[in-house]
Design an enzyme around this catalytic site. Structure first.
Site, PDB file in Angstrom:
ATOM      1  N   TYR A   1      -1.965  -0.843  10.530  1.00  0.00           N
ATOM      2  CA  TYR A   1      -2.089  -1.214   9.115  1.00  0.00           C
ATOM      3  C   TYR A   1      -0.896  -0.706   8.314  1.00  0.00           C
ATOM      4  O   TYR A   1      -0.301  -1.444   7.524  1.00  0.00           O
ATOM      5  CB  TYR A   1      -3.388  -0.659   8.531  1.00  0.00           C
ATOM      6  CG  TYR A   1      -3.523  -0.911   7.051  1.00  0.00           C
ATOM      7  CD1 TYR A   1      -3.909  -2.154   6.573  1.00  0.00           C
ATOM      8  CD2 TYR A   1      -3.233   0.100   6.124  1.00  0.00           C
ATOM      9  CE1 TYR A   1      -4.016  -2.405   5.215  1.00  0.00           C
ATOM     10  CE2 TYR A   1      -3.333  -0.137   4.766  1.00  0.00           C
ATOM     11  CZ  TYR A   1      -3.723  -1.392   4.313  1.00  0.00           C
ATOM     12  OH  TYR A   1      -3.808  -1.620   2.964  1.00  0.00           O
TER      13      TYR A   1
ATOM     14  N   SER B   1       0.859  -1.189   0.000  1.00  0.00           N
ATOM     15  CA  SER B   1       0.000   0.000   0.000  1.00  0.00           C
ATOM     16  C   SER B   1       0.889   1.231   0.000  1.00  0.00           C
ATOM     17  O   SER B   1       2.047   1.173   0.431  1.00  0.00           O
ATOM     18  CB  SER B   1      -0.896  -0.001   1.243  1.00  0.00           C
ATOM     19  OG  SER B   1      -1.503   1.263   1.435  1.00  0.00           O
TER      20      SER B   1
END
Length: 269
Positions: A148, A135
């Site tokens: 995350y 990501s």
């Protein structure tokens, strides 16, 4: 038999990657789809023009993972493409998100990815590809998304190192680092908080993100970043002190407050 293996195939980036691989490559004997939800896998199977083998397993459960391991040992396939797309995120400050969700992100996003990669590598030959979904959150620590972002920083670092290790075998590893993408991911992430407006405004089309990811993988690129905005963000994270960027992010991000009774069970792909 040449195959592709896709984890997180029941939705989001994993599902879209399975669709594009099936449409683009005619040489696969099978595509192995791995996810928790069998009903979703059965639905996807109907849409793919190649034979499919379905594994409805929780990748954080060692007992269930043995089903995939046994199938590999029994079939001895030539895995030409491995896609690790399984993962989830929860928005909220550290301590406000349920502990099981914080540790669950680490187990699925990091540990399970390592386990599947370790398990599949012996069955990969020269000119094979590994696509790891990281990501743009991996470029910079993210308050309100701390766990995350940290897990995705792990995926990026691990993938780049793995790619160097596997060069001598002719296996190429690509870490895919998109920004926000219009998938079910945020349906889960927002059960504990709201994403900032600037992320909503930069949402990308998953079809385009995956198309670039597959192309970059075939070209042997170590990192795939879709779109001008995220490419610029990556450059900024390299050039500007993180302390300054974090101050700006803190100012423009909404405060995340979650009461215990509002915590929800994670629905992992």
């Amino acid at each position: 038999m040449k195959i592709a293996i896709v984890t997180g195939a029941s939705s989001g980036m994993g599902r879209e990657t399975a669709v594009q691989l099936a449409d683009r490559f005619a040489g696969f004997g099978e595509i192995w789809l791995v996810a928790r939800r069998m009903d979703r896998l059965m639905e996807l199977e109907k849409q793919l023009p190649v034979p499919v083998r379905k594994f409805a397993v929780d990748l954080t459960d060692e007992t269930q993972l043995s089903e995939l391991s046994e199938a590999l040992r029994r079939e001895q396939p030539d895995v030409k493409i491995l896609v690790n797309a399984s993962g989830y995120g929860k928005i909220g400050s550290v301590g406000s998100v349920a502990l099981k969700d914080e540790t669950g992100m680490v187990r699925l996003n990091c540990e399970a990815l390592c386990v599947v990669t370790h398990m599949v590598l012996p069955y990969m030959s020269k000119n094979s590809r590994i696509i790891q979904y990281a990501s743009s959150a991996s470029f910079l620590p993210q308050p309100g998304f701390a766990v995350y972002a940290a897990t995705k920083a792990f995926v990026l670092s691990y993938s780049r190192a793995l790619g160097e290790e596997l060069k001598k075998r002719g296996i190429y590893v690509t870490a895919v680092c998109p920004g926000p993408v219009k998938t079910e991911f945020f349906d889960i992430a927002e059960t504990t908080g709201r994403i900032p407006l600037y992320k909503r405004l930069t949402m990308a089309d998953p079809v385009k993100v995956v198309k670039l990811a597959v192309r970059d993988s075939l070209m042997g690129k170590p990192v795939s970043v879709y779109g001008f905005v995220m490419k610029s963000f990556r450059l900024m994270c390299k050039a500007v002190p993180h302390s300054l960027i974090l101050k700006i992010m803190s100012c423009i991000s909404p405060k995340q407050v979650v009461k215990p009774e509002e915590e929800n069970e994670s629905e992992k792909k």
